[in-house]
Design an enzyme around this catalytic site. Structure first.
Site, mmCIF file in Angstrom:
data_model
loop_
_atom_site.group_PDB
_atom_site.id
_atom_site.type_symbol
_atom_site.label_atom_id
_atom_site.label_comp_id
_atom_site.label_asym_id
_atom_site.label_seq_id
_atom_site.Cartn_x
_atom_site.Cartn_y
_atom_site.Cartn_z
ATOM 1 N N ASP A 14 65.978 49.789 129.274
ATOM 2 C CA ASP A 14 65.887 50.435 130.592
ATOM 3 C C ASP A 14 65.344 49.376 131.550
ATOM 4 O OD1 ASP A 14 65.798 52.488 132.577
ATOM 5 O OD2 ASP A 14 63.675 52.773 132.195
ATOM 6 N N SER A 15 65.304 49.712 132.826
ATOM 7 C CA SER A 15 64.707 48.777 133.785
ATOM 8 C C SER A 15 63.183 48.737 133.625
ATOM 9 C CB SER A 15 65.044 49.206 135.213
ATOM 10 O OG SER A 15 64.493 50.479 135.463
ATOM 11 N N TYR A 46 66.590 49.263 139.252
ATOM 12 C CA TYR A 46 68.035 49.013 139.256
ATOM 13 C C TYR A 46 68.729 49.869 140.335
ATOM 14 C CZ TYR A 46 68.304 46.601 134.646
ATOM 15 O OH TYR A 46 68.213 45.719 133.599
ATOM 16 N N GLY A 47 68.195 51.057 140.556
ATOM 17 C CA GLY A 47 68.921 52.099 141.297
ATOM 18 C C GLY A 47 69.152 51.871 142.765
ATOM 19 N N CYS A 77 69.121 54.408 130.364
ATOM 20 C CA CYS A 77 69.025 54.312 131.820
ATOM 21 C C CYS A 77 70.322 54.875 132.398
ATOM 22 C CB CYS A 77 68.861 52.845 132.199
ATOM 23 S SG CYS A 77 68.909 52.532 133.972
ATOM 24 N N ASN A 78 70.201 55.932 133.172
ATOM 25 C CA ASN A 78 71.401 56.537 133.782
ATOM 26 C C ASN A 78 72.093 55.564 134.725
ATOM 27 O OD1 ASN A 78 71.225 59.840 133.448
ATOM 28 N ND2 ASN A 78 69.264 58.810 133.274
ATOM 29 N N THR A 79 71.282 54.768 135.437
ATOM 30 C CA THR A 79 71.844 53.859 136.439
ATOM 31 C C THR A 79 72.683 52.771 135.764
ATOM 32 O OG1 THR A 79 69.824 54.261 137.702
ATOM 33 C CG2 THR A 79 71.234 52.467 138.445
ATOM 34 N N CYS A 187 67.528 60.576 135.764
ATOM 35 C CA CYS A 187 66.932 59.246 135.628
ATOM 36 C C CYS A 187 65.849 59.390 134.581
ATOM 37 C CB CYS A 187 66.336 58.790 136.964
ATOM 38 S SG CYS A 187 65.269 57.339 136.811
ATOM 39 N N THR A 188 65.828 58.470 133.618
ATOM 40 C CA THR A 188 64.913 58.642 132.484
ATOM 41 C C THR A 188 63.443 58.526 132.899
ATOM 42 O OG1 THR A 188 65.326 56.318 131.920
ATOM 43 C CG2 THR A 188 66.596 57.973 130.743
ATOM 44 N N HIS A 189 63.191 57.846 134.011
ATOM 45 C CA HIS A 189 61.807 57.791 134.510
ATOM 46 C C HIS A 189 61.289 59.179 134.909
ATOM 47 C CE1 HIS A 189 62.372 53.435 134.915
ATOM 48 N NE2 HIS A 189 61.095 53.314 135.247
#
Ligand code: DGL
Length: 271
Positions: A14-15, A46-47, A77-79, A187-189
């Site tokens: 992920d970022s 990233y987004g 990471c969805n992005t 978004c995983t965050h």
């Protein structure tokens, strides 16, 4: 015959810290596996970056993990998934699991009311997400809510959640929560700040994320490919003792790795 590839770790990236929310579910579903987690802190978020930049960053991280030797990759990471998954799959031979806003389970709830999708601007702009929206548009009204800036606040909150609550109050100000039946955390965050989101949305709104579904999907893929690590057959203890190697880019990598460990520990997983 013994399958040596099955003993290799699973790569997850992920970022930043968001992918830890996915990794925690994966460890619960696959407690006998080993993992390598990479947080691309240097290039986070990233987004809000251009598509081609995020694609090339995602390929670079995948290359790093591939060189370490992995049997499968989870783009947590969805992005990154929305703009890079096709290219990653084209370039690498191992199974690649991505994340996308969990519209299917949200629509499947069959609730009356709009479905709000919180995600990064890049995810919501992506072709992949818009194809998804088209697919479900006759079943539910899907409302995108871009949350640029939320990653930075959720990674660096030193105010005990106050900054996050203020951000959410602002981004939700044009939203009539009475019209909303479900919120998809795209978004995983955001899974890490689910409580703050639930507080602002109110108790009638169902919050949906794709983490458990991703963990189940990964287990099925590994099983079908005969890649499950069956060599270790210990008893499962609580807290779970996971074998995870952490890596992060940038000068703050040690701080990031400590945060990642702590977040897993909050989920009852020691590493
Ligand atoms: N956790 C990433 C996601 O799921 C965050 C993207 C970002 O760095 O902006 O989209």
């Amino acid at each position: 015959m013994e399958n040596f590839t099955a003993k290799l770790p699973i790569g997850v990236f992920d970022s930043g810290i968001g992918g830890i929310s996915v990794l925690a579910e994966i460890i619960k579903a696959l407690p006998y596996e080993e993992f390598v987690y990479f947080a691309d802190t240097l290039h986070s978020p990233y987004g809000t970056k251009p598509e081609d930049v995020v694609r090339s960053l995602s390929i670079k991280v995948t290359e790093f993990l591939a060189l370490m030797g992995i049997k499968s990759l989870v783009v947590a990471c969805n992005t990154a998934t929305s703009v890079a998954i096709n290219e990653i799959r084209r370039k690498y031979p191992f199974p690649v699991i991505g994340m996308e806003p969990a519209l299917k389970p949200a629509v499947g709830l069959g609730l009356t009311g709009k479905i709000l999708v919180m995600a990064t601007p890049l995810t919501l702009k992506s072709k992949k997400f818009n194809v998804q929206v088209q697919h479900y548009k006759d079943l539910a009204e899907i409302v995108p809510l871009p949350c640029g800036g939320l990653i930075e606040i959720s990674e660096d909150d030193h105010s005990g959640g106050q900054e996050i609550r203020e951000y959410l109050a602002q981004v939700f100000s044009p939203v009539n929560t009475m019209d909303i039946s479900a919120i998809v955390l795209g978004c995983t965050h955001y899974v890490l700040i689910k409580k703050e989101i639930a507080d602002i949305a109110g108790s009638k709104v169902v919050i949906v994320d794709g983490n458990c579904g991703t963990a189940r999907h990964l287990r099925n893929v590994l099983q079908n490919e005969h890649l499950l690590n069956t060599a270790i057959a210990e008893k499962i203890h609580i807290p779970l003792k996971a074998r995870v190697k952490f890596y992060a880019s940038g000068s703050e990598s040690e701080v990031m790795i400590r945060k990642c460990r702590q977040l897993l520990q909050n989920e009852g997983i020691v590493s």
